[in-house]
Design an enzyme around this catalytic site. Structure first.
Site, mmCIF file in Angstrom:
data_model
loop_
_atom_site.group_PDB
_atom_site.id
_atom_site.type_symbol
_atom_site.label_atom_id
_atom_site.label_comp_id
_atom_site.label_asym_id
_atom_site.label_seq_id
_atom_site.Cartn_x
_atom_site.Cartn_y
_atom_site.Cartn_z
ATOM 1 N N ASP A 1 -29.159 -3.894 7.621
ATOM 2 C CA ASP A 1 -28.622 -3.482 6.294
ATOM 3 C C ASP A 1 -29.596 -3.901 5.364
ATOM 4 O OD1 ASP A 1 -26.556 -2.505 4.407
ATOM 5 O OD2 ASP A 1 -25.964 -4.610 4.053
ATOM 6 N N ASP B 1 -28.874 -3.850 1.199
ATOM 7 C CA ASP B 1 -28.330 -4.535 0.236
ATOM 8 C C ASP B 1 -27.341 -5.677 0.641
ATOM 9 O OD1 ASP B 1 -28.270 -2.523 -2.654
ATOM 10 O OD2 ASP B 1 -28.270 -1.814 -0.498
ATOM 11 N N SER C 1 -28.485 1.545 6.281
ATOM 12 C CA SER C 1 -27.814 1.707 5.131
ATOM 13 C C SER C 1 -26.984 2.553 4.567
ATOM 14 C CB SER C 1 -29.029 1.194 3.980
ATOM 15 O OG SER C 1 -28.672 1.053 2.675
ATOM 16 N N GLY C 2 -26.020 2.323 3.922
ATOM 17 C CA GLY C 2 -25.310 3.229 3.076
ATOM 18 C C GLY C 2 -25.933 4.005 2.185
ATOM 19 N N LYS D 1 -22.770 3.639 10.800
ATOM 20 C CA LYS D 1 -23.919 2.965 11.279
ATOM 21 C C LYS D 1 -24.128 3.067 12.691
ATOM 22 C CE LYS D 1 -24.705 0.288 6.938
ATOM 23 N NZ LYS D 1 -24.932 -1.023 6.489
ATOM 24 N N ASP E 1 -23.831 -7.667 6.281
ATOM 25 C CA ASP E 1 -23.157 -8.234 5.371
ATOM 26 C C ASP E 1 -21.671 -7.743 4.934
ATOM 27 O OD1 ASP E 1 -23.646 -8.281 1.862
ATOM 28 O OD2 ASP E 1 -24.590 -6.640 3.500
ATOM 29 N N ASN F 1 -18.912 -2.074 6.015
ATOM 30 C CA ASN F 1 -19.381 -0.908 6.644
ATOM 31 C C ASN F 1 -20.578 -1.093 7.762
ATOM 32 O OD1 ASN F 1 -21.595 -1.736 4.869
ATOM 33 N ND2 ASN F 1 -22.193 0.148 4.313
#
Length: 267
Positions: free
Chosen positions: A11, A13, A46-47, A195, A218, A221
């Site tokens: 991930d 962020d 990542s989103g 994901k 973290d 998601n």
């Protein structure tokens, strides 16, 4: 004995980058070189929008694979593997539901660009959003957008994140699935498109096993991805429910926890 890891998914962020959105580029490139030598692939999961993630790894993004938009956009190095396609009637339904709640500030995410609707959000919101969506356009009406829609990314008041999460889950059941990493950010995604589903597409393509994969995350998601991979690391800064989904805890994003751990795995 060092495990034979064939894929590492991270991930961004709160995980890979520090809070000022930097990472130790030379250190990472040294690790990436070691990973390449051992036949292990690096996946950015990542989103965020692909175009933003690509710019974060500017100069060597073609060496990496991407599971962007929470699994709705999957790229194997230079080759596009998968893009979600939200049906038009679902898109219109989500727009109608969100319009009932004027405090919801919505972003429509397509294959070609992301979009903000004039009159519903401020220029300041648009400018802030453009940090995460490097292709972002103003439109007059979401329903008139001509693009393949991947997901919605509504922002809600932070203290109401989980109230809105529950509302979306109830009212849009079977049409979209809400996912959140907290802090007022919610993604409304195609059911089953997260994901882990994006990673699974790459795992099958590369003929490796989930047991040979490592993941770092973290947020909420990231939970499916952490449960999917044989080696799962929650960041020290992650909430407890994310830590519960992982086998290991690594140092926080501020302490370069991903790089610290990868240096040990690929010593």
């Amino acid at each position: 004995m060092k495990p034979e890891i064939k894929m590492v998914a991270v991930d961004v962020d709160g995980t890979f980058v520090r809070s000022d959105y930097t990472y130790d580029v030379p250190r990472f490139q040294r690790i990436l070189s070691r990973m390449n030598d051992s036949g292990c692939r690096f996946v950015v999961a990542s989103g965020n929008q692909y175009y933003q993630l690509r710019d974060l790894f500017s100069g060597y993004s073609d060496e990496l694979s991407f599971v962007a938009e929470n699994g709705a956009f999957v790229k194997d190095r230079q080759e596009l593997v998968f893009t979600a396609n939200m049906p038009k009637e679902t898109v219109d339904l989500v727009i109608d539901v969100c319009r009932e709640y004027p405090e919801v500030r919505n972003v429509l995410c397509g294959v070609n660009s992301a979009y903000c609707q004039r009159g519903t959000v401020s220029q300041a919101f648009f400018d802030l959003t453009s940090i995460y969506y490097h292709r972002l356009q103003w439109v007059d009406d979401f329903k008139e957008v001509k693009d393949q829609i991947l997901k919605f990314a509504p922002t809600v008041p932070e203290e109401k994140t989980y109230a809105y999460y529950d509302m979306f889950r109830e009212r849009l059941k079977g049409k979209v699935e809400p996912t959140t990493s907290g802090h007022g950010s919610i993604d409304l995604i195609v059911p089953g498109c997260h994901k882990a589903s994006g990673l699974k597409r790459l795992v099958q393509r590369w003929k490796i096993a989930p047991e040979q994969c490592a993941a770092f995350g973290d947020g909420g998601n990231d939970i499916e991805m952490l449960q999917y991979c044989g080696y799962s690391y929650a960041m020290d800064n992650a909430p407890q429910n994310v830590k519960n989904a992982a086998k290991y805890i690594c140092p926080s994003n501020e302490e370069d926890g991903v790089l610290v751990t990868l240096e040990k795995l690929f010593a």
